[in-house]
Design a protein around this motif. Structure first.
Motif, PDB file in Angstrom:
ATOM      1  N   SER A 199     -13.830   8.437   0.090  1.00  0.00           N
ATOM      2  CA  SER A 199     -12.558   7.705  -0.075  1.00  0.00           C
ATOM      3  C   SER A 199     -11.473   8.558   0.583  1.00  0.00           C
ATOM      4  CB  SER A 199     -12.273   7.512  -1.569  1.00  0.00           C
ATOM      5  OG  SER A 199     -10.904   7.625  -1.863  1.00  0.00           O
ATOM      6  N   THR A 200     -10.581   7.934   1.313  1.00  0.00           N
ATOM      7  CA  THR A 200      -9.533   8.729   1.979  1.00  0.00           C
ATOM      8  C   THR A 200      -8.622   9.381   0.929  1.00  0.00           C
ATOM      9  OG1 THR A 200      -8.223   6.709   2.252  1.00  0.00           O
ATOM     10  CG2 THR A 200      -9.541   7.416   4.148  1.00  0.00           C
ATOM     11  N   ASN A 201      -8.370   8.676  -0.188  1.00  0.00           N
ATOM     12  CA  ASN A 201      -7.549   9.288  -1.253  1.00  0.00           C
ATOM     13  C   ASN A 201      -8.271  10.479  -1.872  1.00  0.00           C
ATOM     14  OD1 ASN A 201      -5.604   7.216  -1.020  1.00  0.00           O
ATOM     15  ND2 ASN A 201      -5.295   7.135  -3.221  1.00  0.00           N
ATOM     16  N   GLN A 236     -15.533   3.509   3.803  1.00  0.00           N
ATOM     17  CA  GLN A 236     -15.489   4.332   2.591  1.00  0.00           C
ATOM     18  C   GLN A 236     -16.731   4.008   1.761  1.00  0.00           C
ATOM     19  OE1 GLN A 236     -10.963   5.100   1.325  1.00  0.00           O
ATOM     20  NE2 GLN A 236     -11.590   2.991   0.981  1.00  0.00           N
ATOM     21  N   ALA A 269     -17.133   5.238  -1.336  1.00  0.00           N
ATOM     22  CA  ALA A 269     -16.717   5.172  -2.747  1.00  0.00           C
ATOM     23  C   ALA A 269     -15.217   4.892  -2.804  1.00  0.00           C
ATOM     24  CB  ALA A 269     -17.073   6.476  -3.462  1.00  0.00           C
ATOM     25  N   GLY A 286      -9.965   1.483  -6.222  1.00  0.00           N
ATOM     26  CA  GLY A 286      -8.784   0.648  -6.428  1.00  0.00           C
ATOM     27  C   GLY A 286      -8.060   1.105  -7.679  1.00  0.00           C
ATOM     28  N   ARG A 287      -7.033   0.346  -8.082  1.00  0.00           N
ATOM     29  CA  ARG A 287      -6.307   0.692  -9.293  1.00  0.00           C
ATOM     30  C   ARG A 287      -7.189   0.419 -10.505  1.00  0.00           C
ATOM     31  NH1 ARG A 287      -1.648  -2.404 -10.101  1.00  0.00           N
ATOM     32  NH2 ARG A 287      -0.622  -0.672 -11.129  1.00  0.00           N
ATOM     33  N   TYR A 306      -8.505   1.623   6.010  1.00  0.00           N
ATOM     34  CA  TYR A 306      -8.505   2.475   4.821  1.00  0.00           C
ATOM     35  C   TYR A 306      -7.674   3.682   5.205  1.00  0.00           C
ATOM     36  CZ  TYR A 306     -12.714  -0.377   4.737  1.00  0.00           C
ATOM     37  OH  TYR A 306     -13.585  -1.430   4.842  1.00  0.00           O
ATOM     38  N   ALA A 307      -6.515   3.818   4.604  1.00  0.00           N
ATOM     39  CA  ALA A 307      -5.580   4.847   5.066  1.00  0.00           C
ATOM     40  C   ALA A 307      -4.862   5.491   3.890  1.00  0.00           C
ATOM     41  CB  ALA A 307      -4.549   4.206   6.001  1.00  0.00           C
ATOM     42  N   ASP A 338       0.457  -5.565  -4.790  1.00  0.00           N
ATOM     43  CA  ASP A 338      -0.605  -6.310  -4.100  1.00  0.00           C
ATOM     44  C   ASP A 338       0.061  -7.117  -2.995  1.00  0.00           C
ATOM     45  OD1 ASP A 338      -2.433  -5.383  -5.885  1.00  0.00           O
ATOM     46  OD2 ASP A 338      -2.726  -7.287  -6.930  1.00  0.00           O
ATOM     47  N   LYS A 394      -5.371 -11.919  -2.269  1.00  0.00           N
ATOM     48  CA  LYS A 394      -5.009 -10.524  -1.990  1.00  0.00           C
ATOM     49  C   LYS A 394      -5.556 -10.103  -0.630  1.00  0.00           C
ATOM     50  CE  LYS A 394      -5.425  -5.990  -4.194  1.00  0.00           C
ATOM     51  NZ  LYS A 394      -5.383  -5.329  -5.497  1.00  0.00           N
ATOM     52  N   GLY A 407      -4.151  -3.729  -0.849  1.00  0.00           N
ATOM     53  CA  GLY A 407      -3.816  -3.095  -2.125  1.00  0.00           C
ATOM     54  C   GLY A 407      -3.434  -1.641  -1.903  1.00  0.00           C
ATOM     55  N   ILE A 408      -2.691  -1.117  -2.858  1.00  0.00           N
ATOM     56  CA  ILE A 408      -2.130   0.237  -2.711  1.00  0.00           C
ATOM     57  C   ILE A 408      -2.475   1.074  -3.941  1.00  0.00           C
ATOM     58  CG2 ILE A 408       0.094   1.482  -2.674  1.00  0.00           C
ATOM     59  CD1 ILE A 408       1.136  -0.819  -0.879  1.00  0.00           C
ATOM     60  N   LEU A 409      -2.889   2.298  -3.696  1.00  0.00           N
ATOM     61  CA  LEU A 409      -3.204   3.228  -4.785  1.00  0.00           C
ATOM     62  C   LEU A 409      -2.491   4.547  -4.506  1.00  0.00           C
ATOM     63  CD1 LEU A 409      -4.960   3.946  -7.315  1.00  0.00           C
ATOM     64  CD2 LEU A 409      -6.719   4.734  -5.718  1.00  0.00           C
ATOM     65  N   ILE A 461      -3.708   2.966   1.128  1.00  0.00           N
ATOM     66  CA  ILE A 461      -3.658   1.505   1.292  1.00  0.00           C
ATOM     67  C   ILE A 461      -4.947   0.998   1.946  1.00  0.00           C
ATOM     68  CG2 ILE A 461      -2.343   1.735   3.487  1.00  0.00           C
ATOM     69  CD1 ILE A 461      -1.025  -1.001   2.725  1.00  0.00           C
ATOM     70  N   GLY A 462      -5.418  -0.101   1.446  1.00  0.00           N
ATOM     71  CA  GLY A 462      -6.549  -0.789   2.080  1.00  0.00           C
ATOM     72  C   GLY A 462      -6.056  -2.150   2.537  1.00  0.00           C
TER      73      GLY A 462
HETATM   74  C1  BTN Z   1      -5.852  -1.759  -5.465  1.00  0.00           C
HETATM   75  O1  BTN Z   1      -5.260  -2.785  -5.134  1.00  0.00           O
HETATM   76  O2  BTN Z   1      -6.587  -1.726  -6.457  1.00  0.00           O
HETATM   77  C2  BTN Z   1      -5.641  -0.507  -4.653  1.00  0.00           C
HETATM   78  C3  BTN Z   1      -6.600  -0.398  -3.497  1.00  0.00           C
HETATM   79  C4  BTN Z   1      -6.389   0.826  -2.655  1.00  0.00           C
HETATM   80  C5  BTN Z   1      -7.462   1.004  -1.607  1.00  0.00           C
HETATM   81  C6  BTN Z   1      -7.161   2.127  -0.653  1.00  0.00           C
HETATM   82  S1  BTN Z   1      -8.262   2.171   0.716  1.00  0.00           S
HETATM   83  C7  BTN Z   1      -7.634   3.731   1.183  1.00  0.00           C
HETATM   84  C8  BTN Z   1      -7.448   4.518  -0.100  1.00  0.00           C
HETATM   85  N1  BTN Z   1      -8.685   5.143  -0.474  1.00  0.00           N
HETATM   86  C9  BTN Z   1      -9.174   4.642  -1.615  1.00  0.00           C
HETATM   87  O3  BTN Z   1     -10.244   4.989  -2.151  1.00  0.00           O
HETATM   88  N2  BTN Z   1      -8.365   3.712  -2.096  1.00  0.00           N
HETATM   89  C10 BTN Z   1      -7.213   3.525  -1.248  1.00  0.00           C
END
Ligand code: BTN
Length: 245
Positions: free
Chosen positions: A14-16, A39, A41, A44-45, A59-60, A103, A110, A113-115, A131-132
């Motif tokens: 996962s980039t995060n 990714q 793994a 999301g939120r 995936y950023a 969202d 959708k 999404g942003i985490l 963000i994905g």
């Molecule tokens: C959501 O709406 O639940 C948030 C989704 C966030 C996805 C992105 S993809 C890039 C980054 N790496 C992850 O593992 N999650 C975020």
């Protein structure tokens, strides 16, 4: 102008998560954009999975440092990223609206999404805004997701250029981040955010704050992007985080 740095992976968990693991080696004076083609793994939120098939989507994660005493600068980071992503998609011919908190919705489904997460490094916080964006995600993959989702390809029938979208996203995000960090211009960004919010005053809402579900009527978006919900008692309660269900 903010200094830029870049990391790209063909495949990563996962980039995060990568950014969290490697925060100590990121450049302290730059905004590092971490991207991946796939990714394994994706997150999301609320600990959900973020389905991240290879070479279809964006995936950023944008990573940067703020001093702990300047925390107020980043409370609205997810709204800043949401606005940057919406402007990016505008430039590609797609008009998205926001479902609070962040969202991005296209045709009622959708599309992104942003985490946002932080990790503490000495006196500073490393902010990781991930963000994905479902760019070219195919219908068979989207069927695995138990919520209404779409992709730019699904909406247009045209394969979209991921690198062009990534570049535009970086440009818009850095511009807004600079306005907030260096010129304290959060107000303007929240105003843009408000104009794109799907919800209308008085709209019935069910809201999950991570523990309990609350029912109420949408009142407004506060100056920091948080939600003002009118409860049955008539009181307006402010929520910084949570999810509409
Ligand atoms: C959501 O709406 O639940 C948030 C989704 C966030 C996805 C992105 S993809 C890039 C980054 N790496 C992850 O593992 N999650 C975020």
């Amino acid at each position: 102008m903010l200094k830029k740095a870049r990391e790209h992976f063909s495949s990563i968990d996962s980039t995060n998560t990568w950014a969290k693991r490697n925060a100590t080696s990121l450049q302290r004076d730059a905004v590092t954009l971490v991207t991946a083609d796939e990714q394994t793994a994706g997150r999301g939120r609320f600990s959900r999975k973020w389905i991240s098939p290879p070479a279809q989507n964006i995936y950023a994660s944008f990573c940067f440092f703020v001093e702990k005493r300047n925390l107020s600068q980043i409370t609205s980071i997810s709204q800043i990223l949401a606005v940057a992503a919406a402007e990016t998609l505008d430039a590609c011919g797609f008009t998205v609206a926001f479902k609070w908190p962040n969202d991005l919705m296209l045709s009622g489904k959708k599309v992104a999404g942003i985490l946002c997460e932080t990790t503490s490094i000495e006196e500073a916080l490393c902010v990781i805004a991930g963000i994905g964006i479902n760019v070219n995600m195919q219908a068979d993959v989207m069927q695995q997701i138990d919520r209404p989702v779409t992709s730019l390809y699904q909406e247009s029938g045209i394969i979209q250029d991921r690198s062009k979208i990534e570049l535009l996203l970086e440009k818009h995000f850095l511009l807004h981040l600079e306005q907030v960090l260096e010129f304290e211009q959060l107000r303007n960004i929240i105003e843009i955010y408000r104009q794109r919010i799907l919800h209308r005053k008085g709209e019935q809402m069910r809201f999950h704050d991570g523990q309990v579900v609350q029912e109420g009527l949408f009142d407004s978006i506060a100056e920091d992007g948080s939600l003002n919900l009118r409860l049955a008692s008539g009181d307006v309660k402010n929520f910084l985080a949570g999810e509409l269900c």
